[in-house]
Scaffold this active site. Structure first.
Site, short mmCIF file in Angstrom:
data_model
loop_
_atom_site.label_atom_id
_atom_site.label_comp_id
_atom_site.label_asym_id
_atom_site.label_seq_id
_atom_site.Cartn_x
_atom_site.Cartn_y
_atom_site.Cartn_z
N ASP A 287 -6.24 4.60 -5.96
CA ASP A 287 -7.48 4.83 -5.20
C ASP A 287 -7.54 6.29 -4.72
OD1 ASP A 287 -9.62 4.86 -3.49
OD2 ASP A 287 -8.70 3.58 -1.97
N PRO A 288 -8.26 7.16 -5.47
CA PRO A 288 -8.37 8.56 -5.02
C PRO A 288 -9.51 8.78 -4.04
CG PRO A 288 -9.27 8.33 -7.24
CD PRO A 288 -8.82 6.95 -6.82
N ASN A 289 -10.15 7.72 -3.57
CA ASN A 289 -11.24 7.86 -2.58
C ASN A 289 -12.31 8.85 -3.02
OD1 ASN A 289 -8.86 7.10 -0.18
ND2 ASN A 289 -10.83 6.05 -0.16
N LYS B 245 -2.37 5.19 -2.94
CA LYS B 245 -3.41 6.06 -2.39
C LYS B 245 -3.29 7.42 -3.06
CE LYS B 245 -6.06 5.37 -0.32
NZ LYS B 245 -7.44 5.05 -0.02
N TYR C 78 0.86 -1.19 0.00
CA TYR C 78 0.00 0.00 0.00
C TYR C 78 0.89 1.24 0.00
CZ TYR C 78 -4.58 2.12 1.01
OH TYR C 78 -5.76 2.82 0.93
N LYS D 64 -0.73 -0.78 -4.56
CA LYS D 64 -1.84 0.18 -4.64
C LYS D 64 -1.31 1.56 -4.25
CE LYS D 64 -6.00 1.23 -1.88
NZ LYS D 64 -7.24 0.63 -1.36
N HIS E 104 -2.28 -2.21 5.71
CA HIS E 104 -1.43 -1.11 6.17
C HIS E 104 -0.27 -1.64 7.03
CE1 HIS E 104 -4.92 1.28 5.01
NE2 HIS E 104 -4.38 2.40 5.43
N HIS F 257 -10.32 -4.54 1.71
CA HIS F 257 -9.94 -3.19 2.10
C HIS F 257 -9.30 -3.20 3.48
CE1 HIS F 257 -11.44 0.28 4.58
NE2 HIS F 257 -10.87 0.97 3.62
N SER F 258 -8.41 -2.24 3.72
CA SER F 258 -7.90 -2.10 5.10
C SER F 258 -7.80 -0.63 5.49
CB SER F 258 -6.54 -2.77 5.26
OG SER F 258 -5.50 -1.90 4.89
O1 GKR Z 1 -5.38 4.91 5.53
O2 GKR Z 1 -5.59 6.89 4.65
C1 GKR Z 1 -5.86 5.68 4.72
C2 GKR Z 1 -6.82 5.13 3.69
O3 GKR Z 1 -7.27 6.17 2.86
C3 GKR Z 1 -8.00 4.46 4.35
O4 GKR Z 1 -8.54 5.32 5.30
C4 GKR Z 1 -9.05 4.03 3.37
O5 GKR Z 1 -10.18 3.60 4.07
O6 GKR Z 1 -7.47 2.43 2.57
C5 GKR Z 1 -8.72 2.87 2.53
C6 GKR Z 1 -9.37 2.79 1.17
O7 GKR Z 1 -9.03 1.92 0.43
O8 GKR Z 1 -10.27 3.59 0.88
MG MG Z 2 -10.34 2.38 -1.18
#
Ligand code: GKR
Ligand code: MG
Length: 408
Positions: A206-208, A178, A134, A176, A334, A305-306
């Site tokens: 993964d831009p959420n 973020k 990640y 992956k 993570h 997912h984590s």
């Molecule tokens: O740890 O910042 C993070 C991730 O953005 C997490 O909060 C997300 O829930 O990893 C996650 C995701 O795949 O959306």
């Molecule tokens: Mg995600």
């Protein structure tokens, strides 16, 4: 069968690097809650959940009501959760509160039987579970602190360096990134640099949900051929369906499928290729497996997912993935970011070519390090922290930080 006689709900705080996401940046301490159950014959069961105060208070309210429950009756937990949380709590909130108890009870039950959790869940379809590395953009260290071991990751070259470190240290066979942090062209460049540097490693971004539909369409076109899947580029089912219709890239989500009704809607709209299951959000191990089965029956792939987590969660995820042939992608974790402060024994998890062997058990196969639990609990109490606030932390550095979704 043995009944629960004690339950401890223990809030913990552990070190977390300054990882950037679209909401802001991870604070120096991540919060988590450990659930420890004991049965009348002295057997222990472990579960792990998020650490925000609302959830902690719910877990504390539910715990005493589970005393006397038989460990071979995990379905009894949902009735207790429903009655304690009342009608105002959503299904997802109930599931989140149920999950650590379902995991802990299952751990205790499997320990009592002398078998692994995966065997109690129906048996292992695999003995090794693949995880994805990640990658996060990150500051070199928390403001005012020394640089951490990972250093600065703000440019495409630095993302590639991080990827190489992760692959060399853990053998990850998927990665992956973020995203939703920098202007999309910068993040697209980072994926292209990763693809050029590690052409045989499947990549995800993964831009959420930080991207507009227009940006998502453009990014999808630019990344065809470089990505294994595109995760949560946009946040509504219709928008996801439109992006999907315009690209050959598989689309994945952990944000738009939170209930089985959402899954039906996603399938009806042909909006996704892959669902990211997470037992923490779906009510526990069994519901995560049910979700995976439903997804496979609907022709969807499944990944996991984590969030920032400790070893009890990692063990639980490993047993879930080992129990399901529907889980067809390497799971997120993570773990590398938080491993130094783990509450389970150091040698519990050894990654081999990006995979973990299913712990031998019995139960989840993890033992707590009581001194670390005590230390992280003290850290929680001394920190005064009660919620995760990535945006607030970012605004302490950049008061104008804009966390709107979508915004790129
Ligand atoms: O740890 O910042 C993070 C991730 O953005 C997490 O909060 C997300 O829930 O990893 C996650 C995701 O795949 O959306
Ligand atoms: Mg995600």
């Amino acid at each position: 069968m043995s009944r629960i006689t004690h339950i401890e709900v223990i809030p913990l705080a552990f070190s977390d690097p300054p990882l950037l996401n679209t909401w802001g940046v991870h604070e120096p301490l991540a919060l988590r809650t450990l659930v420890v159950i004991r049965t009348e014959d002295g057997t222990t069961g472990l579960g792990e959940a998020g650490g925000d105060i609302t959830l902690l208070r719910r877990l504390e309210a539910i715990a005493p009501r589970l005393i006397g429950t038989r460990v071979d009756a995990p379905s009894a937990i949902s009735d207790v959760v429903r009655s304690v949380l009342g009608p105002d709590c959503s299904l997802v909130e109930r599931n989140v509160a149920q999950s650590p108890f379902e995991v802990a009870v299952t751990d205790a039950w499997a320990r009592l039987e002398g078998i692994r959790v995966v065997d109690l869940l129906g048996g292992a379809v695999r003995q090794r579970v693949d995880y994805a590395g990640y990658l996060f953009y990150k500051w070199p260290g928390h403001p005012g602190a020394a640089d951490d071991e990972w250093g600065r990751v703000l440019t495409a070259d630095e993302v590639v360096r991080l990827a190489r470190t992760m692959v060399e240290s853990y053998g990850f066979g998927s990665l992956k990134l973020k995203a939703g942090v920098f202007p999309p062209d910068q993040e697209i460049d980072a994926i292209q640099a990763l693809h050029a540097a590690l052409p045989n490693v499947p990549l995800r971004i993964d831009p959420n949900g930080a991207w507009t539909e227009g940006t998502a369409l453009r990014a999808a076109q630019a990344l065809e051929g470089s990505l294994d899947y595109l995760e949560d580029p946009v946040l509504s089912i219709p928008a996801m369906a439109r992006v999907r219709a315009s690209t050959t890239l598989p689309l994945a989500s952990n944000m738009i499928v939170n209930t089985l009704e959402d899954l039906d809607a996603v399938v009806a709209a042909s909006a996704l290729d892959i669902v990211l299951a997470d037992h923490h959000y779906w009510g526990g191990l069994r519901s995560a497996l049910d979700l995976a089965r439903e997804c496979a029956a609907a022709g969807l792939g499944v990944s996991m997912h984590s969030n920032s987590h400790l070893g009890v969660s990692l063990a639980a995820m490993t047993h879930v993935a080992a129990a399901s042939d529907a889980i067809s992608y390497a799971s997120d974790t993570h773990f590398p970011w938080n491993r130094d402060d783990d509450i389970v024994a150091d040698d519990t998890f050894t990654f081999d070519r990006g995979a973990l062997s299913v712990p031998d058990g019995p139960g989840l196969g993890v033992e707590l390090r009581p001194d670390v639990v005590e230390r992280l609990h003290r850290a929680y109490l001394e920190s005064g922290r009660t919620i995760r606030d990535d945006t607030g932390y970012m605004r302490s550095v950049d008061p104008d930080y804009d966390a709107r979704l979508p915004r790129f």
